[in-house]
Design an enzyme around this catalytic site. Structure first.
Site, PDB file in Angstrom:
ATOM      1  N   HIS A  14      -6.061  -8.030  13.205  1.00  0.00           N
ATOM      2  CA  HIS A  14      -4.866  -7.183  13.213  1.00  0.00           C
ATOM      3  C   HIS A  14      -4.452  -6.887  14.653  1.00  0.00           C
ATOM      4  CE1 HIS A  14      -1.974  -4.666  11.247  1.00  0.00           C
ATOM      5  NE2 HIS A  14      -2.474  -3.522  11.642  1.00  0.00           N
TER       6      HIS A  14
ATOM      7  N   LYS B 202       0.848  -1.202   0.000  1.00  0.00           N
ATOM      8  CA  LYS B 202       0.000   0.000   0.000  1.00  0.00           C
ATOM      9  C   LYS B 202       0.881   1.248   0.000  1.00  0.00           C
ATOM     10  CE  LYS B 202      -0.302  -0.312   5.044  1.00  0.00           C
ATOM     11  NZ  LYS B 202      -1.117  -0.782   6.166  1.00  0.00           N
TER      12      LYS B 202
ATOM     13  N   CYS C 194      12.800  24.378   3.901  1.00  0.00           N
ATOM     14  CA  CYS C 194      11.804  25.060   3.072  1.00  0.00           C
ATOM     15  C   CYS C 194      10.991  24.014   2.302  1.00  0.00           C
ATOM     16  CB  CYS C 194      12.485  25.999   2.086  1.00  0.00           C
ATOM     17  SG  CYS C 194      13.713  27.071   2.846  1.00  0.00           S
ATOM     18  N   MET C 195      10.026  24.480   1.523  1.00  0.00           N
ATOM     19  CA  MET C 195       9.201  23.544   0.763  1.00  0.00           C
ATOM     20  C   MET C 195      10.041  22.748  -0.236  1.00  0.00           C
ATOM     21  SD  MET C 195       5.764  24.157  -1.522  1.00  0.00           S
ATOM     22  CE  MET C 195       4.710  24.722  -0.225  1.00  0.00           C
ATOM     23  N   ASP C 196      11.022  23.424  -0.851  1.00  0.00           N
ATOM     24  CA  ASP C 196      11.756  22.786  -1.946  1.00  0.00           C
ATOM     25  C   ASP C 196      13.263  22.721  -1.756  1.00  0.00           C
ATOM     26  OD1 ASP C 196       9.194  22.990  -3.357  1.00  0.00           O
ATOM     27  OD2 ASP C 196       9.706  25.120  -3.405  1.00  0.00           O
TER      28      ASP C 196
ATOM     29  N   ARG D 185     -10.674  -0.941  15.511  1.00  0.00           N
ATOM     30  CA  ARG D 185     -10.706  -0.065  14.345  1.00  0.00           C
ATOM     31  C   ARG D 185     -11.776  -0.625  13.416  1.00  0.00           C
ATOM     32  NH1 ARG D 185      -5.283   0.704  10.756  1.00  0.00           N
ATOM     33  NH2 ARG D 185      -5.655  -1.524  10.486  1.00  0.00           N
TER      34      ARG D 185
ATOM     35  N   ARG E 285       1.042 -10.715   6.795  1.00  0.00           N
ATOM     36  CA  ARG E 285       0.944  -9.489   5.986  1.00  0.00           C
ATOM     37  C   ARG E 285       2.194  -8.665   6.257  1.00  0.00           C
ATOM     38  NH1 ARG E 285      -3.894  -9.868   8.707  1.00  0.00           N
ATOM     39  NH2 ARG E 285      -3.285  -8.080   9.989  1.00  0.00           N
TER      40      ARG E 285
ATOM     41  N   TYR F  98      14.055  31.185   6.656  1.00  0.00           N
ATOM     42  CA  TYR F  98      12.757  31.671   7.136  1.00  0.00           C
ATOM     43  C   TYR F  98      12.758  31.744   8.650  1.00  0.00           C
ATOM     44  CZ  TYR F  98      10.442  30.896   2.598  1.00  0.00           C
ATOM     45  OH  TYR F  98      10.045  30.953   1.300  1.00  0.00           O
TER      46      TYR F  98
HETATM   47  C1  LIG Z   1      -0.327  -1.790   6.781  1.00  0.00           C
HETATM   48  C2  LIG Z   1      -0.884  -3.040   7.288  1.00  0.00           C
HETATM   49  C3  LIG Z   1      -0.052  -4.159   7.462  1.00  0.00           C
HETATM   50  C4  LIG Z   1       1.447  -4.122   7.299  1.00  0.00           C
HETATM   51  O1  LIG Z   1       2.015  -3.745   8.525  1.00  0.00           O
HETATM   52  P1  LIG Z   1       3.592  -3.667   8.745  1.00  0.00           P
HETATM   53  O2  LIG Z   1       3.718  -3.306  10.185  1.00  0.00           O
HETATM   54  O3  LIG Z   1       4.117  -2.610   7.847  1.00  0.00           O
HETATM   55  O4  LIG Z   1       4.171  -4.989   8.433  1.00  0.00           O
HETATM   56  C5  LIG Z   1      -0.671  -5.348   7.836  1.00  0.00           C
HETATM   57  N1  LIG Z   1      -2.004  -5.432   8.045  1.00  0.00           N
HETATM   58  C6  LIG Z   1      -2.802  -4.362   7.907  1.00  0.00           C
HETATM   59  C7  LIG Z   1      -4.268  -4.523   8.153  1.00  0.00           C
HETATM   60  C8  LIG Z   1      -2.286  -3.134   7.547  1.00  0.00           C
HETATM   61  O5  LIG Z   1      -3.088  -2.066   7.430  1.00  0.00           O
END
Ligand SMILES: *Cc1c(COP(=O)(O)O)cnc(C)c1O
Length: 383
Positions: A161, A39, A313-315, A133, A220, A266
């Site tokens: 999770h 992601k 700065c921004m850039d 969540r 995951r 700045y």
């Molecule tokens: C982002 C995410 C992960 C990955 O987690 P890491 O700590 O980066 O390994 C796994 N499960 C869910 C539901 C997530 O949102």
């Protein structure tokens, strides 16, 4: 490479390091069980190139946060299973079906709406085992079995999770074990009642590396695959050697000397206590480099640390090179990564920016080009 010299600042992705990390991690969890979390543009590493590299390594399960991220992978010929971890509007059911994506059922209300759209869709049920969540409550078995009676949804998996798996505090370990226990109990109950539960998964990076004694169909895997810890004070409990995959570089575009007593940038926040030589780098907070690091972080030039002075700065940003001999326009600057015997880790930057590595990496700016390095060579130039 000449093309690199044309960039303001750039990201280098070391695919050998990615493969190295996978070699390490697959000693704990087999390759078949890895669901690579890519992601947020693979945590800033470039989702397409990372997915392609993972497929050639033999990984064929992926997770993303959104429908658009998933479709982008399919359009780039990623064949494996793609699980969308987050919410997708039920009105996009047709796209879920068309691209053969697997959708997370975030609760039963949502599942009913998705079912009503009339498209056959593969889904994983999300279970809340304590994070609070998304998901249906782990202990609410009667409610959970209702998912299996929605005729258009093909339930191919179920997952939960962990929310304090990175912590070594006693109460957090106790809580994590309770999460495992509740989830396992639910899975056993569903199995006993012969529900076709499909693939089961619970652990992300810390869940695996701090609790490797638990085994499920998938892990995951996100942040660990990219070779970093979430923060300096959350090391992985499993003794594992990982190499950071991402480096961030820039180069010097301007050098000027100022007098003792001058102030810079700045807000005029930094005061020169001596005559000083200052260099400017074309990298700023719009590139994802936190402004919070102003007057608070080093970069590396010629293998020597140089402090950032004045506000970022921004850039662009300014560094003090008074103590570094022979610095000239065009010299490479290491923002994240290794230079000679020194290294700046993303964990260190995130500590100084009061956040975690995941945020720093996933917020890398869109205008930073990425270069992919494999077997020592920079490959495929710009992606
Ligand atoms: C982002 C995410 C992960 C990955 O987690 P890491 O700590 O980066 O390994 C796994 N499960 C869910 C539901 C997530 O949102």
């Amino acid at each position: 490479m000449d093309i690199i010299k044309k960039q303001r600042s750039w990201i280098e992705i070391d695919l050998d390091a990615l493969y190295y990390n996978l070699d390490q991690i697959t000693q704990i969890a087999s390759k078949e069980t890895i669901m690579a979390v890519i992601k947020a543009d693979a945590y800033g590493h470039g989702a397409i190139k990372i997915a392609q590299s993972l497929e050639s390594y033999g990984i064929d399960h992926f997770a993303v946060a959104s429908l658009d991220e998933a479709i982008e992978l399919r359009k780039n010929h990623i064949q494996g299973m793609i699980l969308i971890l987050g919410y997708t509007s039920p009105t996009s059911a047709k796209l879920l079906n068309k691209y053969q994506l697997t959708q997370t059922l975030i609760d039963f209300e949502y599942a009913k709406q998705l079912n009503q759209m009339g498209y056959p869709i593969q889904c994983h049920i999300k279970i809340d085992s304590g994070m609070h969540r998304l998901g249906e409550d782990c202990l609410d078995i009667d409610h959970i079995i209702a998912f299996y009676h929605l005729s258009n949804l093909q339930i191919t998996g179920i997952f939960s999770h962990l929310c304090v798996a990175d912590s070594s505090l006693k109460e957090d370990i106790t809580f994590t074990k309770l999460q495992f226990q509740h989830f396992n109990h639910l899975i056993e109950t569903l199995k006993k009642r012969h529900y076709p539960i499909g693939q089961v998964h619970m652990q992300s990076s810390y869940g695996l590396l701090n609790y490797p004694q638990y085994h499920y169909d998938y892990v995951r895997l996100g942040i660990a695959m990219y070779g970093v810890a979430s923060s300096l004070n959350a090391p992985y409990q499993c003794q594992i050697n990982l190499h950071p995959v991402l480096s961030l570089y820039s180069h010097i575009i301007h050098i000027h000397s100022y007098h003792k007593g001058d102030l810079i940038g700045y807000g005029r926040t930094y005061h020169f206590s001596r005559d000083s030589k200052i260099a400017v780098i074309p990298l700023g907070y719009a590139d994802g480099y936190p402004r919070h690091l102003s007057n608070h972080q080093n970069v590396l030039i010629h293998g020597i640390f140089a402090p950032i002075v004045g506000r970022i700065c921004m850039d662009q940003l300014m560094i003090d090179i008074t103590d570094i001999p022979h610095v000239k326009i065009g010299d490479k600057v290491t923002i994240i990564g290794k230079d000679h015997n020194h290294m700046i880790r993303v964990e260190e930057i995130s500590e100084h920016a009061q956040t975690i590595s995941n945020e720093i990496l996933s917020r890398m700016g869109k205008r930073l080009p990425k270069f992919y390095k494999q077997k020592g060579y920079l490959k495929n130039a710009k992606v």
